[in-house]
Design an enzyme around this catalytic site. Structure first.
Site, PDB file in Angstrom:
ATOM      1  N   HIS A 103      49.139  44.920  70.058  1.00 21.27           N
ATOM      2  CA  HIS A 103      49.824  45.866  69.141  1.00 21.27           C
ATOM      3  C   HIS A 103      51.121  45.695  69.680  1.00 21.27           C
ATOM      4  O   HIS A 103      51.678  45.384  70.846  1.00 21.27           O
ATOM      5  CB  HIS A 103      49.531  47.124  69.249  1.00 21.27           C
ATOM      6  CG  HIS A 103      49.865  48.067  68.083  1.00 21.27           C
ATOM      7  ND1 HIS A 103      51.071  48.758  68.186  1.00 21.27           N
ATOM      8  CD2 HIS A 103      49.431  48.432  67.056  1.00 21.27           C
ATOM      9  CE1 HIS A 103      51.400  49.226  67.004  1.00 21.27           C
ATOM     10  NE2 HIS A 103      50.377  49.012  66.093  1.00 21.27           N
ATOM     11  N   ASP A 162      42.302  48.565  63.966  1.00 23.94           N
ATOM     12  CA  ASP A 162      41.534  47.715  62.975  1.00 23.94           C
ATOM     13  C   ASP A 162      40.195  47.148  63.797  1.00 23.94           C
ATOM     14  O   ASP A 162      39.594  46.639  63.099  1.00 23.94           O
ATOM     15  CB  ASP A 162      42.290  46.261  62.602  1.00 23.94           C
ATOM     16  CG  ASP A 162      43.702  47.110  61.761  1.00 23.94           C
ATOM     17  OD1 ASP A 162      43.262  47.887  61.083  1.00 23.94           O
ATOM     18  OD2 ASP A 162      44.507  46.674  61.713  1.00 23.94           O
TER      19      ASP A 162
END
Ligand code: CMC
Length: 428
Positions: A307, A364
């Site tokens: 991320h 996700d």
């Protein structure tokens, strides 16, 4: 006394104001640097650039903290509802009982979309990805509500656009799915709440009774809360950027839907399932796939890992991992890709490549596994993300507008040819 930072360029010192946020985040304000020195800052991908001051969402990527308007994501996911969180994000405070009732009723009043939207939908082949259809249907609302094009319209009119956006989003999303199946679209059933209404539009078949499963509706509600805002990510920055030109809320959000679609952003949830299925089909050799992800000559990345901001566990991923266990247990679903996902996570988290780069599972990684268990097809995963992110986009668009932010227009450093004379085609 206000703090300043000093910057020395070629022996000349410039004093730059320092701005400190409520959580003690420090920023050097370079807004006037170019005027003073002729120099701009360079930061591809805006990795170190604060594009705005915002009072909506706080994210501390080093410590895995996420808060909407000061409330922790853990508490909101456990105790709140998506509609309540939407109100909180958009208007800044948790609603009182009457405010929440009015908000919910207002949304129910506007769930129907203009019948002519069906003509637009009919123009799409069933091969169209639902994200493209969703973005188009959303943008089409500028045609049905032309008053939304007026950048100076009154706040009641803005409120109506906000309500219409929230109300119609699940209808557009379900219709995009029905279009992909080649099935007739279902109309919203306003006797149901937000998530159940959406499920019915997705799954009800003509002349067959449909009863939404409360376990499924509750799981979707939680997932939507977890996706509701994430400060200045790619799609949200897009919404603010497009909105800063005073384009309508519908076109700004449509642009956000398109930005979300890519596999490095919201599209990753679809890619995670594709990846996990490939690993299962390939015999489940996780080490081989980890090696591929580490190989710089191989474009493969471990989808659902890493991320831009979190250099620690993504707090949303922790909640979703637990929810995946709960939901699959309650529904009695046994999915082999859940075991592969768990093993992959275990191995990656012990591997120096992922440790050194601080790569952890993101939102996700497990969300697709829940969507799959709920019967939501893989092409709809990013659409689910978009439904969840909508109140965040709205809140950020509204804040940008209320703060009267200037048009977004970055600088560049030109690296092309110097001026040269045109050569006629006969002499080339
Ligand atoms: N698999 C393998 N290596 C990775 C991965 C990954 N998933 N993510 C980052 N790296 C490596 C990358 O190759 C680079 O290595 P090196 O320093 O040796 O060149 C290093 O880690 C830093 O990566 P980066 O690409 O510079 O980091 P970024 O901040 O630009 O990208 C990211 C963040 C999310 C785009 C990236 O981690 C990625 O592509 N992840 C997979 C896609 C994904 O899951 N996206 C969903 C993000 S969360 C949902 C959302 O909010 O959008």
């Amino acid at each position: 006394m206000s703090k300043t930072a000093e910057l020395n360029i070629d022996g000349k010192t410039y004093s730059l104001p320092i701005f400190t946020g409520t959580e003690d985040e420090v920023a050097i304000d370079i807004g006037k640097l170019r005027d003073q020195s002729g120099v701009v800052t360079l930061d591809p991908g805006y990795k170190n650039t604060g594009a705005t001051k915002s009072a909506i969402t706080y994210l501390d990527g080093d410590n895995g903290i996420l808060r909407y308007r000061g409330y922790s994501i853990e508490e909101l996911a456990e105790k709140s509802t998506f509609i309540e969180v939407s109100y909180l994000l958009i208007f800044g405070e948790l609603p009182g009982k009457d405010q929440l009732q009015r908000f919910r009723d207002d949304i129910k009043t506007h769930t129907l979309v203009h019948e002519d939207v069906k003509k637009i939908l009919d123009g799409f082949p069933s091969t169209a990805h639902p994200m493209g259809v969703l973005a188009s249907l959303f943008c089409s609302q500028t045609a049905f509500y032309p008053e939304s094009l007026d950048p100076n319209r009154a706040s009641e009119s803005v409120y109506l656009s906000i309500i219409r956006s929230l109300a119609k989003m699940p209808t557009f999303a379900a219709w995009a799915y029905k279009n992909a199946l080649g099935h007739p679209a279902n109309y919203p059933d306003n006797s149901l709440e937000y998530c159940s209404r959406f499920m019915k539009m997705m799954f009800a078949l003509p002349a067959e009774p449909y009863q939404p499963d409360p376990v499924i509706s509750a799981a979707i509600d939680k997932l939507l809360i977890l996706h509701a805002d994430h400060e200045q990510n790619c799609s949200t920055s897009t919404v603010r950027m497009v909105g800063s030109s005073q384009a309508s809320i519908y076109s700004s959000i449509s642009a956000g839907i398109n930005a979300l679609w890519g596999p490095l952003h919201g599209g990753a949830n679809q890619e995670v399932i594709v990846m996990l299925e490939s690993i299962v089909k390939d015999g489940g050799n996780i080490d081989k796939w980890i090696a591929k992800a580490k190989d710089k000559n191989d474009p493969f990345r471990l989808m659902g890992f890493g991320h831009r901001v979190y250099k620690n566990f993504d707090p949303r991923a922790k909640i979703i991992k637990k929810a995946a266990d709960d939901v699959l247990g309650k529904l009695g679903v046994k999915d082999p890709i859940l075991d592969v996902a768990r093993n992959l996570e275990d191995i990656a988290l012990r591997d120096p490549y992922f440790i050194e780069r601080k790569l952890y599972p993101n939102v996700d990684f497990y969300s697709g596994i829940i969507y799959r268990a709920l019967g939501i097809p893989v092409e709809m995963f990013t659409v689910m993300f978009a439904i969840g992110r909508l109140p965040g986009w709205i809140a950020q668009w509204k804040e940008m507008r209320e703060n009267k932010e200037p048009i977004g227009r970055p600088r560049q450093i030109y690296t092309g040819q110097k001026e040269r004379a045109y050569v006629p085609i006969t002499k080339r």
